[in-house]
Each structure stands twice: as C-alpha cells, then as structure tokens.
Design a protein around this motif. Sequence first.
Motif, mmCIF file in Angstrom:
data_model
loop_
_atom_site.group_PDB
_atom_site.id
_atom_site.type_symbol
_atom_site.label_atom_id
_atom_site.label_comp_id
_atom_site.label_asym_id
_atom_site.label_seq_id
_atom_site.Cartn_x
_atom_site.Cartn_y
_atom_site.Cartn_z
ATOM 1 N N GLN A 30 0.829 -1.197 0.000
ATOM 2 C CA GLN A 30 0.000 0.000 0.000
ATOM 3 C C GLN A 30 0.869 1.255 0.000
ATOM 4 N N PRO A 31 0.556 2.225 -0.878
ATOM 5 C CA PRO A 31 1.360 3.458 -0.939
ATOM 6 C C PRO A 31 1.189 4.312 0.305
ATOM 7 N N THR A 32 2.264 4.944 0.721
ATOM 8 C CA THR A 32 2.213 5.867 1.846
ATOM 9 C C THR A 32 1.638 7.201 1.369
ATOM 10 N N PRO A 33 1.282 8.096 2.282
ATOM 11 C CA PRO A 33 0.810 9.426 1.864
ATOM 12 C C PRO A 33 1.813 10.140 0.959
ATOM 13 N N ARG A 34 3.112 9.970 1.215
ATOM 14 C CA ARG A 34 4.122 10.616 0.375
ATOM 15 C C ARG A 34 4.091 10.042 -1.034
ATOM 16 N N ALA A 35 3.900 8.720 -1.159
ATOM 17 C CA ALA A 35 3.821 8.105 -2.485
ATOM 18 C C ALA A 35 2.615 8.641 -3.249
ATOM 19 N N LEU A 36 1.502 8.822 -2.552
ATOM 20 C CA LEU A 36 0.307 9.353 -3.208
ATOM 21 C C LEU A 36 0.522 10.797 -3.654
ATOM 22 N N GLU A 37 1.312 11.560 -2.889
ATOM 23 C CA GLU A 37 1.646 12.925 -3.299
ATOM 24 C C GLU A 37 2.469 12.920 -4.580
ATOM 25 N N LEU A 38 3.328 11.918 -4.728
ATOM 26 C CA LEU A 38 4.213 11.847 -5.894
ATOM 27 C C LEU A 38 3.527 11.312 -7.133
ATOM 28 N N LEU A 39 2.361 10.670 -6.953
ATOM 29 C CA LEU A 39 1.712 9.994 -8.066
ATOM 30 C C LEU A 39 1.438 10.925 -9.244
ATOM 31 N N ALA A 40 0.813 12.078 -8.977
ATOM 32 C CA ALA A 40 0.452 12.986 -10.071
ATOM 33 C C ALA A 40 1.680 13.536 -10.800
ATOM 34 N N PRO A 41 2.691 14.071 -10.105
ATOM 35 C CA PRO A 41 3.844 14.596 -10.835
ATOM 36 C C PRO A 41 4.633 13.515 -11.571
ATOM 37 N N VAL A 42 4.748 12.321 -10.985
ATOM 38 C CA VAL A 42 5.451 11.238 -11.688
ATOM 39 C C VAL A 42 4.687 10.857 -12.947
ATOM 40 N N SER A 43 3.363 10.731 -12.816
ATOM 41 C CA SER A 43 2.543 10.388 -13.978
ATOM 42 C C SER A 43 2.670 11.443 -15.065
ATOM 43 N N SER A 44 2.751 12.708 -14.650
ATOM 44 C CA SER A 44 2.882 13.797 -15.615
ATOM 45 C C SER A 44 4.196 13.703 -16.386
ATOM 46 N N VAL A 45 5.293 13.450 -15.653
ATOM 47 C CA VAL A 45 6.593 13.310 -16.311
ATOM 48 C C VAL A 45 6.583 12.144 -17.292
ATOM 49 N N LEU A 46 6.055 10.999 -16.862
ATOM 50 C CA LEU A 46 6.041 9.819 -17.723
ATOM 51 C C LEU A 46 5.121 10.021 -18.923
ATOM 52 N N ALA A 47 3.996 10.695 -18.702
ATOM 53 C CA ALA A 47 3.081 10.952 -19.816
ATOM 54 C C ALA A 47 3.742 11.830 -20.866
ATOM 55 N N THR A 48 4.518 12.809 -20.407
ATOM 56 C CA THR A 48 5.234 13.675 -21.344
ATOM 57 C C THR A 48 6.237 12.871 -22.160
ATOM 58 N N VAL A 49 6.990 12.028 -21.479
ATOM 59 C CA VAL A 49 7.991 11.218 -22.176
ATOM 60 C C VAL A 49 7.328 10.268 -23.158
ATOM 61 N N ARG A 50 6.297 9.556 -22.667
ATOM 62 C CA ARG A 50 5.643 8.560 -23.510
ATOM 63 C C ARG A 50 4.836 9.203 -24.617
ATOM 64 N N GLY A 51 4.120 10.268 -24.281
ATOM 65 C CA GLY A 51 3.212 10.863 -25.245
ATOM 66 C C GLY A 51 3.857 11.786 -26.243
ATOM 67 N N GLU A 52 4.872 12.539 -25.817
ATOM 68 C CA GLU A 52 5.440 13.546 -26.700
ATOM 69 C C GLU A 52 6.784 13.137 -27.292
ATOM 70 N N LEU A 53 7.549 12.333 -26.588
ATOM 71 C CA LEU A 53 8.875 11.979 -27.085
ATOM 72 C C LEU A 53 8.921 10.612 -27.747
ATOM 73 N N LEU A 54 8.101 9.662 -27.238
ATOM 74 C CA LEU A 54 8.195 8.302 -27.745
ATOM 75 C C LEU A 54 7.035 7.895 -28.640
ATOM 76 N N VAL A 55 6.077 8.791 -28.860
ATOM 77 C CA VAL A 55 4.900 8.405 -29.629
ATOM 78 C C VAL A 55 5.262 7.916 -31.022
ATOM 79 N N ARG A 56 6.331 8.438 -31.610
ATOM 80 C CA ARG A 56 6.711 8.025 -32.954
ATOM 81 C C ARG A 56 7.198 6.581 -32.987
ATOM 82 N N GLU A 57 7.691 6.101 -31.861
ATOM 83 C CA GLU A 57 8.179 4.735 -31.836
ATOM 84 C C GLU A 57 7.034 3.727 -31.815
ATOM 85 N N GLY A 58 5.818 4.182 -31.466
ATOM 86 C CA GLY A 58 4.675 3.304 -31.460
ATOM 87 C C GLY A 58 4.724 2.285 -30.341
#
Length: 315
Positions: free
Chosen positions: A68-96
């Motif tokens: 189970q995630p701690t309160p700190r992990a839950l705080e990090l969830l949104a910013p981590v997801s944002s960073v990964l979404a940027t990488v996956r969606g904007e930088l790696l989308v061409r790789e499919g």
Amino acid sequence: MNSIHNAGLTSHLDLNLLPVFDTLIRVRNVSRAAEELDMSQSAVSHALKRLRSFFGDPLFLKTGSGMQPTPRALELLAPVSSVLATVRGELLVREGFDAASARRSFGLCLTDMGELIFLPRLIAQLRRAAPGCTLRTLQVPMHQIQAVLESGEADLALGSLHSVPEGLFQQQLFARSFVTIVNRSNRTIGEVLSRDQFFAMEHILVSLSGRIEDAYDAVIDEGNAQGNGSRRVYLTTPHFLTVPMIIEQNPDLIATVPRELATKFATYKSIRMVETPVRVPPFGIRQFWHPRFQHDAANMWLRKLVKETFDTDVE
C-alpha cells in the motif's frame, strides 16, 4: 511544496526509476511489477530502495492486501505520472507500441456487467495480438474514475457511465436496448407484460452510485414522468450479476436490464425475458480515457483494439 522539481528530481534522481514507481503504485506487488517491466525482482527491489532513499520515505508498506502506498507516495503519483506521460506521449509516440513483443498489464475500469460483456472477447483478441500482455479489472466508484484514469492505474473505463466526469475523452463502441426479466413461476405475468403490471410491480434497479437517478435504466422514469408512469423501486444495487438470483428467490420482483445480459440470465431455469412495455431508448456502451494518455502509444493501441473488437457488434 511537494512537486517533483522541488524534490530535485530532474537534477539528481535517475529517471529510469520513475517507471518502477509508476508500475508499483499500479500493481502493488514487486513480482508483478518485475514481470511487467521485464526486470528481475531483485532489480525492482533495488530500484525501490533507491527511491526510498531519495525521497526519505518508505513509499510502500507491506500489508495483507499487497503493498500500500504511503501518503508521500500518493503525493508523488500525479507529478510522476505527468513526467512519464510527457515522455511517452510527446517523445516516444513516434516509436509506437510493439504489441507482439510488449510485456505489460492493461487496467480496465469495469462493472460486473462490463466483465461479462467485454472480457471474454477482449481476452481472446489481446492474447492473439499481444501475447506478452495481461489484463487487470478494477471496480471503481464513479467519483474516483477520473483520478484512476489520470494516474494511469487504469488505462480505460468501459461501459455506459452516467454522470461522466468532465474532461474525459470518450468513444462509442455500440448500443444496446433494454428488456425486462421476470420469474417463470410468477403466473400473473403472461407472454406479454402489460404497462399496468410494469408500474404496479416492484423493481430492482442497478446503480453504481446507489442513487436511483443514476440507475442504468433511469431513462425509463425520465421518459415516462409526464405519462403518469412511476416505478415502485424495492431494491437498488451496484451489481448486475446478483439480480437473477434475487428474482429467483423473490418471484414478485422484476428488473429491466440490457438485452445481452437478459439473454444470459434466461439460461437460469427460473428466469425468462419479456419485452419492456414502455419506450426505452437504447443506451450507448463507450470507452473512456484521460486526456493525459491521448497520445500514449500503448493507450492508443488498446483503444484501437477495443474499438475493432466491438465496432461491428450489433443486436
């Protein structure tokens, strides 16, 4: 402030650790995370140790129901997801997304009805197209669906959702009509259920929120309000699959459900279908996703697979 940038992530943290955090917070299990990431369990454990050291927090605690995630992990969830979404969606989308070689778990928000309708056919298609991928289903309260999709814990929500949160993207897959199910032993109902009988009998309604106005067939009451038609609701439940068993033991109750479900329920010896004696517009079955993953290659591939699987689905 709790942003990742203030934690010094971009200048000090190995960004290769972020997918480990993202996967662990979704699957809540080191061995499953290792399988999805195509890493050894020891490598995932080592990555988690580095994450704990960097953030000065255990992040995940072992419990009887998984990590189970701690309160700190839950705080990090949104910013981590944002960073990964940027990488996956904007930088790696061409790789499919290489479905044939991919190893990951897709998460789907489904009701019990959704599992019955979607899963058998979708599993068959996924195993054929992406043999290294697996599925997870989640039953999520309506008010939490947007957050679950935004975090990446689930990739899609499938079904006929009422009061859909603003901001979610959606696509219709197919439409379904309603039919009424009754107990065969109820001799007061003939081959045809009359309108008077329909409104005189007590009904079971299915509503994820527990509110009658959010029931899947609430359109019946909305459409007949001006025609002096009002149903007598005896039971409201979030589960479709218990309805035929309740009617089996309570012959005076009836329920109006999607025709596809009624057909399956009619395999119960005690249950039969009758046409609903009031006009009920068809309801649309849709897939929903968060804008954050609009250009994510894996999410795009999954949406396409779901659409192709059910696009030609007609009654």
